[in-house]
Design a protein around this motif. Structure first.
Motif, PDB file in Angstrom:
ATOM      1  N   VAL A 163       0.839  -1.194   0.000  1.00  0.00           N
ATOM      2  CA  VAL A 163       0.000   0.000   0.000  1.00  0.00           C
ATOM      3  C   VAL A 163       0.877   1.247   0.000  1.00  0.00           C
ATOM      4  N   PHE A 164       1.893   1.269   0.835  1.00  0.00           N
ATOM      5  CA  PHE A 164       2.778   2.427   0.911  1.00  0.00           C
ATOM      6  C   PHE A 164       3.586   2.618  -0.369  1.00  0.00           C
ATOM      7  N   GLU A 165       3.870   1.518  -1.056  1.00  0.00           N
ATOM      8  CA  GLU A 165       4.655   1.625  -2.289  1.00  0.00           C
ATOM      9  C   GLU A 165       3.963   2.514  -3.308  1.00  0.00           C
ATOM     10  N   SER A 166       2.622   2.533  -3.304  1.00  0.00           N
ATOM     11  CA  SER A 166       1.894   3.330  -4.281  1.00  0.00           C
ATOM     12  C   SER A 166       2.195   4.815  -4.144  1.00  0.00           C
ATOM     13  N   ALA A 167       2.634   5.224  -2.953  1.00  0.00           N
ATOM     14  CA  ALA A 167       2.989   6.628  -2.726  1.00  0.00           C
ATOM     15  C   ALA A 167       4.491   6.807  -2.581  1.00  0.00           C
ATOM     16  N   GLN A 168       5.239   5.781  -2.954  1.00  0.00           N
ATOM     17  CA  GLN A 168       6.694   5.786  -2.849  1.00  0.00           C
ATOM     18  C   GLN A 168       7.139   6.053  -1.410  1.00  0.00           C
ATOM     19  N   ARG A 169       6.433   5.458  -0.469  1.00  0.00           N
ATOM     20  CA  ARG A 169       6.759   5.589   0.948  1.00  0.00           C
ATOM     21  C   ARG A 169       7.156   4.225   1.509  1.00  0.00           C
ATOM     22  N   ASN A 170       7.766   4.266   2.696  1.00  0.00           N
ATOM     23  CA  ASN A 170       8.222   3.049   3.342  1.00  0.00           C
ATOM     24  C   ASN A 170       7.436   2.783   4.621  1.00  0.00           C
ATOM     25  N   LEU A 171       7.543   1.569   5.092  1.00  0.00           N
ATOM     26  CA  LEU A 171       6.867   1.160   6.320  1.00  0.00           C
ATOM     27  C   LEU A 171       7.815   1.310   7.494  1.00  0.00           C
ATOM     28  N   GLY A 172       7.302   1.916   8.565  1.00  0.00           N
ATOM     29  CA  GLY A 172       7.994   1.926   9.841  1.00  0.00           C
ATOM     30  C   GLY A 172       7.179   1.131  10.838  1.00  0.00           C
ATOM     31  N   LEU A 173       7.825   0.248  11.593  1.00  0.00           N
ATOM     32  CA  LEU A 173       7.097  -0.596  12.535  1.00  0.00           C
ATOM     33  C   LEU A 173       7.946  -0.785  13.785  1.00  0.00           C
ATOM     34  N   VAL A 174       7.336  -0.515  14.935  1.00  0.00           N
ATOM     35  CA  VAL A 174       8.041  -0.660  16.210  1.00  0.00           C
ATOM     36  C   VAL A 174       7.181  -1.505  17.141  1.00  0.00           C
ATOM     37  N   LEU A 175       7.758  -2.603  17.628  1.00  0.00           N
ATOM     38  CA  LEU A 175       7.094  -3.427  18.639  1.00  0.00           C
ATOM     39  C   LEU A 175       7.372  -2.810  20.003  1.00  0.00           C
ATOM     40  N   MET A 176       6.312  -2.264  20.653  1.00  0.00           N
ATOM     41  CA  MET A 176       6.445  -1.627  21.957  1.00  0.00           C
ATOM     42  C   MET A 176       5.963  -2.592  23.046  1.00  0.00           C
ATOM     43  N   ALA A 177       5.970  -2.133  24.286  1.00  0.00           N
ATOM     44  CA  ALA A 177       5.648  -3.030  25.401  1.00  0.00           C
ATOM     45  C   ALA A 177       4.222  -3.560  25.323  1.00  0.00           C
ATOM     46  N   ASP A 178       3.259  -2.706  24.939  1.00  0.00           N
ATOM     47  CA  ASP A 178       1.866  -3.144  24.947  1.00  0.00           C
ATOM     48  C   ASP A 178       1.140  -2.847  23.649  1.00  0.00           C
ATOM     49  N   ARG A 179       1.873  -2.473  22.630  1.00  0.00           N
ATOM     50  CA  ARG A 179       1.245  -2.117  21.362  1.00  0.00           C
ATOM     51  C   ARG A 179       2.256  -2.191  20.234  1.00  0.00           C
ATOM     52  N   VAL A 180       1.732  -2.057  19.002  1.00  0.00           N
ATOM     53  CA  VAL A 180       2.606  -2.009  17.822  1.00  0.00           C
ATOM     54  C   VAL A 180       2.412  -0.649  17.155  1.00  0.00           C
ATOM     55  N   HIS A 181       3.487   0.043  16.980  1.00  0.00           N
ATOM     56  CA  HIS A 181       3.483   1.348  16.312  1.00  0.00           C
ATOM     57  C   HIS A 181       3.724   1.141  14.815  1.00  0.00           C
ATOM     58  N   ILE A 182       2.844   1.722  13.990  1.00  0.00           N
ATOM     59  CA  ILE A 182       2.965   1.602  12.521  1.00  0.00           C
ATOM     60  C   ILE A 182       2.966   3.005  11.942  1.00  0.00           C
ATOM     61  N   GLY A 186       7.911   9.649   5.788  1.00  0.00           N
ATOM     62  CA  GLY A 186       7.899  10.867   4.993  1.00  0.00           C
ATOM     63  C   GLY A 186       9.307  11.222   4.597  1.00  0.00           C
ATOM     64  N   GLY A 187       9.456  12.220   3.745  1.00  0.00           N
ATOM     65  CA  GLY A 187      10.785  12.654   3.327  1.00  0.00           C
ATOM     66  C   GLY A 187      11.585  11.522   2.726  1.00  0.00           C
ATOM     67  N   THR A 188      12.789  11.340   3.219  1.00  0.00           N
ATOM     68  CA  THR A 188      13.679  10.292   2.679  1.00  0.00           C
ATOM     69  C   THR A 188      13.901   9.168   3.684  1.00  0.00           C
ATOM     70  N   ASP A 189      13.081   9.078   4.739  1.00  0.00           N
ATOM     71  CA  ASP A 189      13.244   8.016   5.725  1.00  0.00           C
ATOM     72  C   ASP A 189      13.123   6.647   5.071  1.00  0.00           C
ATOM     73  N   ARG A 190      13.987   5.746   5.471  1.00  0.00           N
ATOM     74  CA  ARG A 190      14.010   4.402   4.903  1.00  0.00           C
ATOM     75  C   ARG A 190      13.138   3.460   5.730  1.00  0.00           C
ATOM     76  N   PRO A 191      12.905   2.225   5.231  1.00  0.00           N
ATOM     77  CA  PRO A 191      12.124   1.261   6.025  1.00  0.00           C
ATOM     78  C   PRO A 191      12.724   1.103   7.414  1.00  0.00           C
ATOM     79  N   TYR A 192      11.865   0.909   8.398  1.00  0.00           N
ATOM     80  CA  TYR A 192      12.331   0.886   9.787  1.00  0.00           C
ATOM     81  C   TYR A 192      11.567  -0.190  10.546  1.00  0.00           C
ATOM     82  N   ILE A 193      12.271  -1.198  11.025  1.00  0.00           N
ATOM     83  CA  ILE A 193      11.687  -2.270  11.826  1.00  0.00           C
ATOM     84  C   ILE A 193      12.498  -2.367  13.110  1.00  0.00           C
ATOM     85  N   ALA A 194      11.841  -2.190  14.271  1.00  0.00           N
ATOM     86  CA  ALA A 194      12.607  -2.165  15.520  1.00  0.00           C
ATOM     87  C   ALA A 194      11.706  -2.576  16.681  1.00  0.00           C
ATOM     88  N   THR A 195      12.321  -2.672  17.849  1.00  0.00           N
ATOM     89  CA  THR A 195      11.579  -2.921  19.099  1.00  0.00           C
ATOM     90  C   THR A 195      11.863  -1.762  20.053  1.00  0.00           C
TER      91      THR A 195
END
Length: 959
Positions: A163-182, A186-195
């Motif tokens: 879905v994000f590819e259609s806007a030339q954007r990347n996915l950021g995803l962070v596994l937090m203590a009690d939730r998942v941040h998605i 924007g800008g030139t930020d690259r894909p981001y997968i972290a805890t």
């Protein structure tokens, strides 16, 4: 739906629904955009710190509104402000994630969405910055619900990247203590997968696991059985044509500098397909002086500067490769498709960009070289078979690899791009930016109207038959500079039908009538040079909704502009008005008549104008001329013009009724003549005509008496036709006895009865005054009252009916010693055509308005012969009114009449019929007639009732 199609859905929903001051979300709710320049108090509270392109919106009083099916505004936005930021693509990602989890019985909720600067208290963590941007959402497991944060992360990874590819954007995803941040970058930020506060304990590293989930999301659901497709041997191609004829030629060498053109290409983000440059850690450098960047085999970036060339392709190629990859892995688990080359920039080693280079289409992302990553099973011929099954447009087996190319296509979903023409389907396309101004829609058009006026590519298709007698080159610009075109399929059907109409009645040896298209589509520069802005033709040809046509110089006399205009109205107006498939808002047509041509255009309603150089036919005033065309338009759109597709056949089998005349001479219809010549053997259930039955033998003297009675009345008047022939016809009508409603015996009765009833001087009496003719079912005394009383006229009041009906309805007593009576002309023992002929004669003699009185659709069906006579054949009938006694049957009666009318116009013979069917209405019984109490039946009614109850009366007498 397969994940590889989702980016197209997001693109349509999010990029085509921003209208000046509002944004439409997946929930079909619109929110008002707030101009940031108008926020003068605490403006910093609402800034987008990550430059995501989200919209600042006003949610005042709208907290209960939905952004998507499961995301309510009150749950997403900050509670401290009515203003909020949101990006529709982020909401689409979140909704797809929630939906995927719901299908797995995992209940989630929105933990946090948009936050103001004050809400995050100056925090600069990545999560808080994206929450402030309105391009982030945090999801957690509902209290008491099953599922884990890993489930949420996996669903997001398999749903959002595409879905994000259609806007030339990347996915950021962070596994937090009690939730998942998605978040959507924007800008030139690259894909981001972290805890962050979550301890990862998976068998694979987080990045490897994330890539596997992304791969999972790229897998299409289901697969196909490809056994029916043939393999393709080395050196062969499919189809066996030049590539340019199938997929067109190269137009533009797309580079990264061409931002809008490059954005239309898409990047494959998964590892389900191997890419040669990714495997070798090769780099792309672009133009001289650029810093080279590696094509990562890990999670790839979608920004235009991060894209890896060999992972980039057109959306149509993308859909094809994903499906082909699935077919290969299904057929041979462990085998993987490998892409050797996909999109190439012109400065990336391929300098020959003309169509002679088999890889030229790589510059548009429309060609690839592929083989298997490892091993040789399946072999290339089999991969080619699977490629055909996956929908490749062109395939060539080059021995060590397959070369595959595809057509241009707008968007990513083929069904959205397809437009169906009579003989073929064309794909809508996006044109390169450098020629966009040539094809821009008029400035007054809304952005969504672009979908209704798609552009097509004519390259390689100039000789394509869009319809019988309609070749693509006739409809496109004559200037090769303008390869793209617009064309409404109804315009093609209109032209086809005009040409067919003008030639369908030609006899052998007659010359072809050629209708020339002088102009169809024009690009904006062409129309601007031809027409003034006040010209009625301006902004019509460029929309693909207009034609300028004429007969060629060889057309016979009489084939002039006026005739062509009339045919255009007859054939095209019904198409434009009634067709349901067209997305155009035009539901009518306009005509312009010029000295040598006719201009027609899809329009609202109908209008006609004549140019100064057009000369109207002699004797026609402008008002009379206009009225004729407006009337013709109404007849055409109401489908009342008699115009069979196969006129010769329609006229061959036509058998029109004729008025009484001493010169009448009945001739059997063609289908009877052919049946007699064939002498077909009766089928098991077919009635077998017999004339030597006990009934016929025992009633001969009764029929003699009938003939004698009628003859005695004839002798009181003058015989206008030859007396011997009249009496011979009388004998044949009433003396011949035989079973069945078909066969030679009955056909002879029909011939003799027709001649007799046409020759004698007993009138019908409904042609003396207009508007008096009434039809009803003679078995229904209730409708007879409406038809025959209170100043109305029905067939029973005709002298001709009075002459023959008593005889045709005569009852006789087989045994004079008993009182039992039977019909002399019963439908089983000795059917007579007298009443059907009388009904037809009554209809053909009618003048003015004709009324039908029916109880229901069954009675209407029984009157189809009368309806056909007054609707199709009688030119003196001006209107038909059909009154229905039973309100519940009104729609069914209307359906019977509509179906009959459709049959009449499609199968009637114009040489024998009216030009157009008589107009009709289906009505309720007038209120004043329904309220009127029934008058006591007269003598005739009493006799009818008595005759219909003769058997009961006889039984009662016997008792």
């Amino acid at each position: 739906m397969a994940a590889y199609l989702l980016f197209g859905i997001a693109f349509v929903l999010c990029h085509g629904n921003v209208e000046s001051d509002t944004v439409l979300f997946r929930s079909n709710e619109r929110f008002t955009i707030v101009s940031e320049s108008n926020v003068t108090t605490n403006a910093e509270e609402f800034k987008d710190p990550k430059n995501t392109g989200s919209y600042l919106l006003n949610g005042t009083g709208l907290a209960s509104r939905a952004l998507s099916l499961n995301i309510i505004l009150s749950k997403f936005k900050s509670q401290s402000s009515d203003y909020f930021r949101a990006h529709p693509i982020l909401i689409d990602c979140a909704q797809l994630t929630i939906t995927k989890l719901q299908k797995a019985s995992v209940a989630v909720e929105v933990k946090k969405g948009y936050q103001t600067a004050s809400d995050v208290k100056g925090s600069t963590t990545l999560q808080d910055l994206y929450l402030r941007s309105g391009a982030a959402i945090q999801l957690g497991i509902k209290a008491g619900g099953s599922g884990t944060l890993v489930d949420i992360a996996g669903a997001a990874l398999s749903s959002c990247p595409v879905v994000f590819e259609s806007a030339q954007r990347n996915l950021g995803l962070v596994l937090m203590a009690d939730r998942v941040h998605i978040h959507m970058t924007g800008g030139t930020d690259r894909p981001y997968i972290a805890t962050d506060g979550y301890t990862w304990t998976g068998a694979q590293t987080l990045s490897v696991w994330a890539q596997l989930k992304i791969d999972e999301g790229l897998e299409p659901t289901g697969t196909s059985n490809c056994d029916a497709f043939p393999t393709l041997a080395s050196g062969s191609r499919f189809p066996d044509k030049n590539e340019s004829e199938v997929v067109g030629t190269l137009d533009i060498k797309i580079t990264r500098r061409m931002e809008n053109d490059f954005k239309r290409l898409v990047q494959y983000q998964g590892n389900n397909i191997a890419f040669e440059d990714s495997e070798s850690s090769a780099s792309w450098c672009g133009e001289a002086g650029n810093t080279c960047k590696p094509c990562s085999s890990g999670i790839v970036g979608n920004s235009l500067t991060d894209r890896c060339a060999d992972r980039v392709m057109s959306s149509r190629m993308y859909n094809f490769l994903v499906k082909l990859s699935k077919l290969i892995s299904t057929k041979t688990p462990g085998a993987k498709l490998k892409v050797l080359e996909a999109w190439d920039e012109a400065y990336d080693g391929h300098t020959n960009g003309d169509s002679s280079n088999p890889m030229a289409l790589n510059y548009e992302g429309r060609a690839v070289k592929v083989k298997l990553n490892t091993g040789s099973s399946p072999d290339l011929p089999t991969i080619a078979q699977l490629a055909r099954c996956a929908g490749a447009d062109f395939i060539q087996n080059n021995g060590d690899h397959l070369y595959i190319s595809v057509k241009m296509m707008r968007g990513s979903i083929e069904s959205d791009a397809i437009r169906s023409f009579p003989n073929v389907q064309l794909l809508a396309v996006d044109v390169p930016e450098y020629v966009q101004s040539y094809y821009d829609l008029p400035t007054e058009f809304h952005s969504e109207q672009d979908q209704k006026y798609p552009l097509f590519d004519s390259s390689g298709k100039e000789n394509l038959a869009l319809a019988d007698g309609a070749i693509l080159r006739q409809f496109i610009s004559r200037d090769p500079e303008f390869r793209y075109f617009r064309l409404n399929p109804l315009i093609v059907r209109c032209y086809r039908d005009i040409v067919y109409h003008e030639n369908k009645w030609r006899k052998d040896g007659d010359p072809q009538i050629n209708v020339v298209i002088n102009r169809a589509f024009l690009a904006n520069p062409e129309q601007n040079s031809m027409f003034d802005r006040l010209d009625k033709r301006y902004n019509t040809h460029n929309l693909g909704i207009a034609l300028d046509i004429s007969y060629d110089a060889a057309a016979p006399a009489g084939y002039n502009v006026t005739r062509l205009a009339r045919i255009a109205v007859q054939k095209c107006a019904p198409l434009f008005v009634h067709d349901k498939s067209s997305e155009s808002e035009w539901k009518g047509m306009s005509l312009g008549l010029y000295k040598n041509s006719v201009f027609l255009v899809m329009d609202e309603g109908f209008s006609l104008y004549t140019s100064k150089d057009y000369v109207r036919p002699d004797g026609w005033s402008e008002e009379h001329f206009d009225d004729e065309f407006y009337n013709l338009y109404e007849l055409a759109i109401n489908k009342r013009i008699v115009d069979p597709d196969y006129k010769d056949q329609a006229c061959l089998f036509s058998h029109p009724p004729r008025r009484q005349s001493i010169s009448f001479d009945y001739e059997h219809p063609e289908h009877v003549k052919r049946r007699r010549r064939r002498r077909s053997v009766p089928t098991e259930n077919q009635c077998i005509p017999q004339d030597a039955t006990p009934f016929c033998q025992s009633t001969a003297n009764h029929r003699d008496e009938v003939v004698a009675e009628i003859r005695s009345m004839l002798d009181r008047k003058w015989y206008y036709h030859d007396k011997d022939e009249v009496l011979m016809a009388l004998d044949g009508c009433f003396k011949i006895c035989g079973t069945c409603l078909e066969g030679t015996i009955y056909e002879n009765k029909v011939q003799h009865c027709n001649n007799f009833l046409h020759w004698i001087s007993w009138d019908l009496n409904n042609d003396k005054n207009p508007d008096i003719t009434n039809f009803y079912s003679r078995e229904n005394l209730n409708t007879r009252r409406y038809a025959c009383e209170n100043g109305e006229h029905c067939i029973e009041q005709a002298p001709l009916f009075s002459l023959v009906a008593p005889s045709a309805e005569l009852l006789y007593r087989p045994n004079p010693a008993k009182s039992v009576e039977e019909e002399l002309y019963s439908s089983a023992d000795n059917p007579t055509p007298v009443f059907s002929i009388l009904e037809e004669l009554y209809g053909i003699h009618a003048v003015g308005k004709v009324k039908f009185w029916v109880h229901d659709d069954t009675e209407m069906t029984s009157m189809k012969t009368a309806l056909k006579t007054v609707m199709l054949y009688n030119p003196n009938v001006t209107k038909i009114e059909i009154y229905v006694v039973s309100p519940a049957s009104k729609d069914a009666v209307r359906k019977i009449v509509e179906t009959s009318a459709s049959d009449f116009v499609s199968n009637g013979c114009p040489e024998h019929s009216r030009f157009a069917l008589t107009p009709y209405e289906v009505l309720d019984i007038p209120h004043h007639l329904k309220k009127r109490s029934a008058e006591p039946p007269g003598l005739k009614e009493e006799k009818l009732i008595e005759r219909r109850n003769w058997e009961k009366k006889w039984i009662d007498m016997e008792i």
